[in-house]
Design an enzyme around this catalytic site. Structure first.
Site, short mmCIF file in Angstrom:
data_model
loop_
_atom_site.label_atom_id
_atom_site.label_comp_id
_atom_site.label_asym_id
_atom_site.label_seq_id
_atom_site.Cartn_x
_atom_site.Cartn_y
_atom_site.Cartn_z
NE ARG A 21 -8.31 -7.65 2.63
CZ ARG A 21 -7.58 -7.04 2.60
NH1 ARG A 21 -7.18 -6.07 1.68
NH2 ARG A 21 -6.39 -7.38 3.50
CB THR A 52 -0.57 0.14 1.31
OG1 THR A 52 -1.35 -1.41 1.86
CG2 THR A 52 -1.47 1.23 1.62
CB THR A 104 1.81 0.04 4.62
OG1 THR A 104 2.76 0.04 5.31
CG2 THR A 104 1.30 1.34 4.12
N GLY A 105 0.20 -2.78 5.41
CA GLY A 105 0.51 -4.39 5.73
C GLY A 105 -1.73 -4.58 6.27
N GLY A 160 -4.03 -5.55 7.41
CA GLY A 160 -5.60 -4.09 6.76
C GLY A 160 -7.07 -4.85 7.74
N1 GLY Z 1 -3.36 -2.35 4.16
C1 GLY Z 1 -3.97 -2.52 2.88
C2 GLY Z 1 -4.39 -4.02 3.31
O1 GLY Z 1 -4.64 -4.60 3.71
O2 GLY Z 1 -5.45 -4.02 2.37
#
Ligand code: GLY
Length: 353
Positions: free
Chosen positions: A231, A203, A254-255, A257
């Protein structure tokens, strides 16, 4: 658990990752006597071009939201970044589905899109949702129709490289199904090389404070690679992957979600800053919250720690900044008005993960 907050300048060979010369201030800004050093732009580690462009615009007097969106548009347009926009890794059907959100501090408005197909700049569509509807979030077909209505160009976002990566994932998902990767006549265990396939929650988040002291942010992503169609992660959810309070500061992530969706992490960081925590302290506290709340055994490693990573980025009203990850190894980019550099995030957990 060791709490490590070392922030180390990363010696990087990435073009643009080297300290960049400041662009000249516009004459209007010089006449108003606004100090460029009051401005700040922070992003995730893949955003060195974004922080560069955003700060260049801010130094010319741009609103922070326009600046950070223009910054992340560079990364969305880059087919070589497989975590956002064009060339982002697709869902399990091989279709790229993008999520993005924007939040404008001075008006406390927000816009977002989720599961958007065929449009490479979901962050720009999110801004139009904010400006031209009475809603905050549009998804799927509705988001695509809305983007068409506003003249966004449709294109196939699946590049050859991301198609090949997806196919490799599909052919190595199981040794029991009928999809076979390239193999020889004597090979056994065909389809067991999943560990070689790139998998990501990648991200880009970018936050900025402009010369008027206003704060805004954007988060944009192709989400979890090879996800179940439909999703949606944290990136388009205000309070999870992005939050801005113009009187306090901004945070984004980020990471994984799902961890931010169940912890409302970005709004939590802004609230910690409201209570007086520095941006870095607030990011570390959100990391700790995620660690404390991760109870499902399937998400824990053999030491009982989360087996995934999440990174946070934050700025406050004073222009102070901070970033932290659950695990060592995260990075962020910062343009402080003078130099544009990549740094290592603070962290709570040290590998191996
Ligand atoms: N942080 C991005 C996601 O999990 O889609």
């Amino acid at each position: 658990m060791s709490r490590v907050t070392r922030r180390m300048f990363l010696s990087t060979t990435v073009a643009g990752g080297i300290a960049a010369a400041a662009t000249p201030l516009s004459s209007a800004v010089q006449k108003k006597g606004i100090a460029a050093r009051d401005a700040v732009v922070i992003s995730s580690g893949n955003g060195i071009a974004a922080t560069e462009r955003a700060m260049a615009m801010i130094r010319q007097g741009s609103d922070a939201l326009d600046a950070v969106i223009a910054g992340v548009n560079i990364v969305e347009d880059d087919p070589n970044d497989m975590t956002v926009g064009l060339g982002g890794l697709p869902n399990e059907l091989g279709i790229v589905e993008l999520d993005a959100s924007v939040m404008h501090g001075p008006t406390h408005r927000a816009g977002s899109v989720a599961s958007l197909r065929n449009i490479k700049n979901p962050s720009s569509v999110a801004k139009v949702v904010m400006e031209r509807t009475d809603h905050v979030l549009l998804v799927g077909e509705g988001a695509l129709n809305f983007a068409r209505m506003h003249g966004f160009k449709e294109e196939n976002l699946l590049t050859e490289e991301s198609r090949k990566m997806w196919l490799k994932w599909k052919e190595n998902l199981s040794t029991e199904d009928d999809y076979l990767p390239p193999h020889g006549i004597d090979d056994r265990d065909i389809g067991s090389r999943l560990h070689e396939v790139m998998q990501t929650y990648g991200t880009i988040n970018c936050l900025g404070k402009d010369l008027n002291g206003n704060i805004s942010g954007v988060t944009t992503t192709s989400g979890l690679s090879y996800k179940i169609p439909g999703r949606v992660g944290d990136s388009p959810i205000i309070g999870a992957g992005l939050y801005v309070d113009n009187e306090v500061g901004a945070a984004g992530s980020t990471g994984r979600g799902e961890a931010n969706l169940t912890n409302c992490s970005s709004v939590m960081i802004v609230e910690f800053m409201r209570q007086g925590k520095s941006p870095e302290e607030a990011c570390l506290m959100a990391c700790q919250r995620i660690i404390d709340h991760t109870r499902m055994k399937r998400l824990l490693n053999k030491d009982g720690k989360p087996d995934f990573n999440v990174s946070f980025y934050a700025i406050n009203k004073k222009g102070e900044h901070g970033s932290a990850s659950l695990w060592q190894g995260g990075s962020y980019c910062l343009h402080d008005g003078v130099t544009n550099k990549k740094y290592e995030t603070a962290y709570l957990l040290k590998g191996p993960r």
